[in-house]
Design an enzyme around this catalytic site. Sequence first.
Site, PDB file in Angstrom:
ATOM      1  N   LYS A  94       0.875  -1.178   0.000  1.00  0.00           N
ATOM      2  CA  LYS A  94       0.000   0.000   0.000  1.00  0.00           C
ATOM      3  C   LYS A  94       0.908   1.223   0.000  1.00  0.00           C
ATOM      4  O   LYS A  94       2.073   1.147   0.414  1.00  0.00           O
ATOM      5  CB  LYS A  94      -0.864  -0.018   1.256  1.00  0.00           C
ATOM      6  N   GLY A 194     -20.458   6.905   5.917  1.00  0.00           N
ATOM      7  CA  GLY A 194     -19.541   7.255   4.826  1.00  0.00           C
ATOM      8  C   GLY A 194     -20.171   6.832   3.511  1.00  0.00           C
ATOM      9  O   GLY A 194     -20.230   5.653   3.183  1.00  0.00           O
ATOM     10  N   GLY A 196     -19.288   7.648   0.293  1.00  0.00           N
ATOM     11  CA  GLY A 196     -18.437   8.028  -0.835  1.00  0.00           C
ATOM     12  C   GLY A 196     -18.675   7.051  -1.975  1.00  0.00           C
ATOM     13  O   GLY A 196     -19.789   6.558  -2.181  1.00  0.00           O
ATOM     14  N   ASN A 197     -17.608   6.736  -2.699  1.00  0.00           N
ATOM     15  CA  ASN A 197     -17.733   5.865  -3.885  1.00  0.00           C
ATOM     16  C   ASN A 197     -18.342   4.513  -3.543  1.00  0.00           C
ATOM     17  O   ASN A 197     -19.239   4.034  -4.216  1.00  0.00           O
ATOM     18  CB  ASN A 197     -16.349   5.658  -4.505  1.00  0.00           C
ATOM     19  N   VAL A 198     -17.832   3.884  -2.483  1.00  0.00           N
ATOM     20  CA  VAL A 198     -18.328   2.553  -2.124  1.00  0.00           C
ATOM     21  C   VAL A 198     -19.659   2.655  -1.385  1.00  0.00           C
ATOM     22  O   VAL A 198     -20.613   1.938  -1.688  1.00  0.00           O
ATOM     23  CB  VAL A 198     -17.301   1.791  -1.247  1.00  0.00           C
TER      24      VAL A 198
HETATM   25  N1  LIG Z   1     -12.853   2.121  -3.303  1.00  0.00           N
HETATM   26  C1  LIG Z   1     -12.651   0.838  -3.163  1.00  0.00           C
HETATM   27  O1  LIG Z   1     -12.785   0.050  -4.128  1.00  0.00           O
HETATM   28  C2  LIG Z   1     -12.288   0.282  -1.818  1.00  0.00           C
HETATM   29  C3  LIG Z   1     -11.850  -1.053  -1.742  1.00  0.00           C
HETATM   30  C4  LIG Z   1     -11.570  -1.583  -0.475  1.00  0.00           C
HETATM   31  C5  LIG Z   1     -11.701  -0.796   0.654  1.00  0.00           C
HETATM   32  N2  LIG Z   1     -12.104   0.504   0.536  1.00  0.00           N
HETATM   33  C6  LIG Z   1     -12.226   1.302   1.752  1.00  0.00           C
HETATM   34  O2  LIG Z   1     -13.585   1.708   1.895  1.00  0.00           O
HETATM   35  C7  LIG Z   1     -13.636   3.008   2.489  1.00  0.00           C
HETATM   36  C8  LIG Z   1     -14.409   3.954   1.590  1.00  0.00           C
HETATM   37  O3  LIG Z   1     -13.770   4.026   0.326  1.00  0.00           O
HETATM   38  P1  LIG Z   1     -14.309   5.014  -0.812  1.00  0.00           P
HETATM   39  O4  LIG Z   1     -13.562   4.689  -2.043  1.00  0.00           O
HETATM   40  O5  LIG Z   1     -15.795   5.005  -0.820  1.00  0.00           O
HETATM   41  O6  LIG Z   1     -13.798   6.406  -0.241  1.00  0.00           O
HETATM   42  P2  LIG Z   1     -14.408   7.862  -0.527  1.00  0.00           P
HETATM   43  O7  LIG Z   1     -13.341   8.826  -0.196  1.00  0.00           O
HETATM   44  O8  LIG Z   1     -15.068   7.923  -1.852  1.00  0.00           O
HETATM   45  O9  LIG Z   1     -15.588   7.962   0.570  1.00  0.00           O
HETATM   46  C9  LIG Z   1     -15.382   8.123   1.925  1.00  0.00           C
HETATM   47  C10 LIG Z   1     -16.569   8.911   2.458  1.00  0.00           C
HETATM   48  O10 LIG Z   1     -16.497   8.921   3.891  1.00  0.00           O
HETATM   49  C11 LIG Z   1     -16.828  10.215   4.343  1.00  0.00           C
HETATM   50  N3  LIG Z   1     -16.286  10.389   5.685  1.00  0.00           N
HETATM   51  C12 LIG Z   1     -15.008  10.662   6.064  1.00  0.00           C
HETATM   52  N4  LIG Z   1     -14.926  10.726   7.414  1.00  0.00           N
HETATM   53  C13 LIG Z   1     -16.169  10.457   7.875  1.00  0.00           C
HETATM   54  C14 LIG Z   1     -16.727  10.367   9.163  1.00  0.00           C
HETATM   55  N5  LIG Z   1     -16.000  10.572  10.261  1.00  0.00           N
HETATM   56  N6  LIG Z   1     -18.055  10.071   9.292  1.00  0.00           N
HETATM   57  C15 LIG Z   1     -18.819   9.863   8.201  1.00  0.00           C
HETATM   58  N7  LIG Z   1     -18.329   9.941   6.933  1.00  0.00           N
HETATM   59  C16 LIG Z   1     -17.044  10.229   6.780  1.00  0.00           C
HETATM   60  C17 LIG Z   1     -16.260  11.147   3.296  1.00  0.00           C
HETATM   61  O11 LIG Z   1     -16.867  12.419   3.334  1.00  0.00           O
HETATM   62  C18 LIG Z   1     -16.586  10.360   2.012  1.00  0.00           C
HETATM   63  O12 LIG Z   1     -17.878  10.708   1.516  1.00  0.00           O
HETATM   64  C19 LIG Z   1     -12.172   3.415   2.729  1.00  0.00           C
HETATM   65  O13 LIG Z   1     -11.808   3.045   4.037  1.00  0.00           O
HETATM   66  C20 LIG Z   1     -11.396   2.565   1.743  1.00  0.00           C
HETATM   67  O14 LIG Z   1     -10.080   2.321   2.160  1.00  0.00           O
HETATM   68  C21 LIG Z   1     -12.403   1.058  -0.667  1.00  0.00           C
END
Ligand SMILES: NC(=O)c1ccc[n+]([C@@H]2O[C@H](COP(=O)([O-])OP(=O)(O)OC[C@H]3O[C@@H](n4cnc5c(N)ncnc54)[C@H](O)[C@@H]3O)[C@@H](O)[C@H]2O)c1
Length: 367
Positions: A94, A194, A196-198
């Site tokens: 990572k 949260g 976001g994307n996921v």
């Molecule tokens: N994108 C992937 O394919 C993937 C794969 C495996 C794991 N993950 C993990 O999943 C998580 C989310 O990934 P993502 O790609 O959706 O990220 P992202 O940045 O698109 O979304 C994260 C969201 O969390 C919100 N956030 C941050 N702090 C917060 C809090 N204290 N309370 C509530 N919301 C909060 C942000 O505003 C954002 O909308 C991360 O931990 C990432 O490491 C993602």
Amino acid sequence: MTSEIISSKELKKMDPVFGQYSFDDHEQIVFCNDKDTGLKAIIGIHNTVLGPALGGTRMWNYANEWEALNDVLRLSRGMTFKSAVTGLNLGGGKAVIIGDAKTQKTPELMKRFGEFVHSLSGKYITAEDVGMTTEDMDTVREVTPYVTGISESKGGAGNPSPITAYGVFMGMKAAAKFQFGSDVLEDKNVFVQGIGNVGEALVEHLVNEGANVTISDISQDRLEEVRSKYGATVYGGDDIYSEDMDIYAPCALGATINDDTIYKLKAKIVAGAANNQLADEKSHGLILQERGIVYAPDFLINAGGIINVYAELENYDRQEIMRKTENIYNTTLEILDNAKVNNLTTHNAALNVARERIETRKRENLK
Ligand SMILES: NC(=O)c1ccc[n+]([C@@H]2O[C@H](COP(=O)([O-])OP(=O)(O)OC[C@H]3O[C@@H](n4cnc5c(N)ncnc54)[C@H](O)[C@@H]3O)[C@@H](O)[C@H]2O)c1
């Protein structure tokens, strides 16, 4: 850290790298610094027994370098076990870039980072994580082939987040089957922290299944967007952990299951996308087990993203990506059953499967 010279006696006390709990036998850690672009990054290569260390790059405004180092160590270690338990021929790695992705990320900085990745000759392969986009990976691709998660138009598998969300949904259903006797999530109260994307893609699956979905996020714009798209309820309180719910889905950052939150949790299941949800995987895994809360191990159920980017290396198609991701349901159920039979935490049961695969490969390599 101050710029004062620290005496060797003081340094000994600090054990800054090898002495960290999260170091856990990392093979290599690379500190990347470039004054011209402002790049400060750390690449963690935890284990390469099963294959090259593949894991995304996170750009985050860390409070200090210790926090960044600890994060990359925890994340790269998690990737080793994620790929191993998923059956992929990949090791764990990572990277983190220290800085604000909104204001400090430039194409020059990303290219310089790509050059550092390239200097490792494929031992580490990068992808996107928090603060990164497929376009950023396209920029890295200009200077190194050791990058995945690039745009479909450039031959990549595209944004991994919807696949990750599908895998989390599968893992959540398996946990429901185990805990409630049925994997139907209709009428279950699910909190997604949260969006976001996921998180957003997970909300869509849950709403389609008829679950009662409550969402929380630090971004009001996101909340409004996801609420209006899917009809989810916006959380209005200030302590999500104390709320009545069936399922808690952490989809923001890690370590939300910690000493402050764990005894408040009323959820019967924890299943979400965030990496390293347990602040202390040993003690918090055990407390969840003792409290009868089923924890679907994060590194097991959020593997959809790595399955998606692995397709770029192995040339398998979308159908195969979906089949492998759907299989997270079966693996999760097997691991939850195994944990119950052997009186293990679910986290440890998943770790054991991953470790066994790595040890078997090590023995084979020695033959
Ligand atoms: N994108 C992937 O394919 C993937 C794969 C495996 C794991 N993950 C993990 O999943 C998580 C989310 O990934 P993502 O790609 O959706 O990220 P992202 O940045 O698109 O979304 C994260 C969201 O969390 C919100 N956030 C941050 N702090 C917060 C809090 N204290 N309370 C509530 N919301 C909060 C942000 O505003 C954002 O909308 C991360 O931990 C990432 O490491 C993602």
